[in-house]
Design a protein around this motif. Structure first.
Motif, PDB file in Angstrom:
ATOM      1  N   THR A  12       9.974  -3.069  -3.514  1.00  0.00           N
ATOM      2  CA  THR A  12       8.959  -3.014  -2.482  1.00  0.00           C
ATOM      3  C   THR A  12       7.670  -2.580  -3.157  1.00  0.00           C
ATOM      4  O   THR A  12       7.644  -1.579  -3.874  1.00  0.00           O
ATOM      5  N   GLN A  15      -0.159  -2.340  -1.608  1.00  0.00           N
ATOM      6  CA  GLN A  15      -1.443  -2.978  -1.876  1.00  0.00           C
ATOM      7  C   GLN A  15      -1.987  -2.587  -3.260  1.00  0.00           C
ATOM      8  O   GLN A  15      -2.658  -3.385  -3.904  1.00  0.00           O
ATOM      9  N   LEU A  18      -1.263  -4.936  -6.248  1.00  0.00           N
ATOM     10  CA  LEU A  18      -1.828  -6.288  -6.280  1.00  0.00           C
ATOM     11  C   LEU A  18      -3.015  -6.337  -7.214  1.00  0.00           C
ATOM     12  O   LEU A  18      -3.764  -5.369  -7.300  1.00  0.00           O
ATOM     13  N   LEU A  20      -0.023  -8.882  -8.124  1.00  0.00           N
ATOM     14  CA  LEU A  20       1.344  -8.626  -8.570  1.00  0.00           C
ATOM     15  C   LEU A  20       1.644  -9.367  -9.862  1.00  0.00           C
ATOM     16  O   LEU A  20       1.364 -10.555  -9.978  1.00  0.00           O
ATOM     17  N   LEU A  40       2.476 -14.390  -3.553  1.00  0.00           N
ATOM     18  CA  LEU A  40       3.290 -13.947  -2.418  1.00  0.00           C
ATOM     19  C   LEU A  40       3.188 -14.978  -1.300  1.00  0.00           C
ATOM     20  O   LEU A  40       2.124 -15.553  -1.070  1.00  0.00           O
ATOM     21  N   GLY A  44       4.955 -11.993   2.581  1.00  0.00           N
ATOM     22  CA  GLY A  44       4.744 -10.960   1.574  1.00  0.00           C
ATOM     23  C   GLY A  44       5.833 -10.902   0.528  1.00  0.00           C
ATOM     24  O   GLY A  44       6.017  -9.883  -0.118  1.00  0.00           O
ATOM     25  N   GLN A  56       8.703  -7.537  -2.436  1.00  0.00           N
ATOM     26  CA  GLN A  56       8.372  -7.538  -1.015  1.00  0.00           C
ATOM     27  C   GLN A  56       7.204  -6.601  -0.805  1.00  0.00           C
ATOM     28  O   GLN A  56       7.267  -5.434  -1.182  1.00  0.00           O
ATOM     29  N   LEU A  57       6.134  -7.111  -0.207  1.00  0.00           N
ATOM     30  CA  LEU A  57       4.958  -6.307   0.081  1.00  0.00           C
ATOM     31  C   LEU A  57       5.251  -5.348   1.222  1.00  0.00           C
ATOM     32  O   LEU A  57       5.702  -5.773   2.286  1.00  0.00           O
ATOM     33  N   LYS A  58       5.031  -4.055   1.015  1.00  0.00           N
ATOM     34  CA  LYS A  58       5.369  -3.021   1.996  1.00  0.00           C
ATOM     35  C   LYS A  58       4.671  -3.234   3.331  1.00  0.00           C
ATOM     36  O   LYS A  58       5.290  -3.127   4.370  1.00  0.00           O
ATOM     37  N   SER A  59       3.401  -3.573   3.341  1.00  0.00           N
ATOM     38  CA  SER A  59       2.693  -3.756   4.606  1.00  0.00           C
ATOM     39  C   SER A  59       3.292  -4.920   5.400  1.00  0.00           C
ATOM     40  O   SER A  59       3.312  -4.893   6.621  1.00  0.00           O
TER      41      SER A  59
END
Length: 68
Positions: A12, A15, A18, A20, A40, A44, A56-59
């Motif tokens: 995970t 921001q 990035l 990434l 992405l 995400g 996987q982008l947390k937001s």
């Protein structure tokens, strides 16, 4: 040297990670592949074409979990 599928992980990211790239800056580079930038998708998510690590982008995770 072939990459064993058991070494693949899902990380995970936030921001601050990035843009990434893989391997991530906190990983030891002596036994890794060349650095590549990972695009992405709309959810995400992204994957490294060399090692198969998943990101996987947390937001994006937070917004999916928070949907009603």
């Amino acid at each position: 040297m072939a990459t064993d599928s058991s070494t693949k992980t899902t990380r995970t990211i936030g921001q601050a990670d990035l843009p990434l790239s893989c391997p991530m800056p906190d990983e030891a580079l002596w036994n890794q592949h060349p650095r590549v930038y990972i695009p992405l998708d709309k959810q995400g998510r992204g994957a490294c074409p060399y090692c198969g690590n998943q990101f996987q982008l947390k937001s994006a995770v937070d917004s999916i979990d928070g949907e009603s």
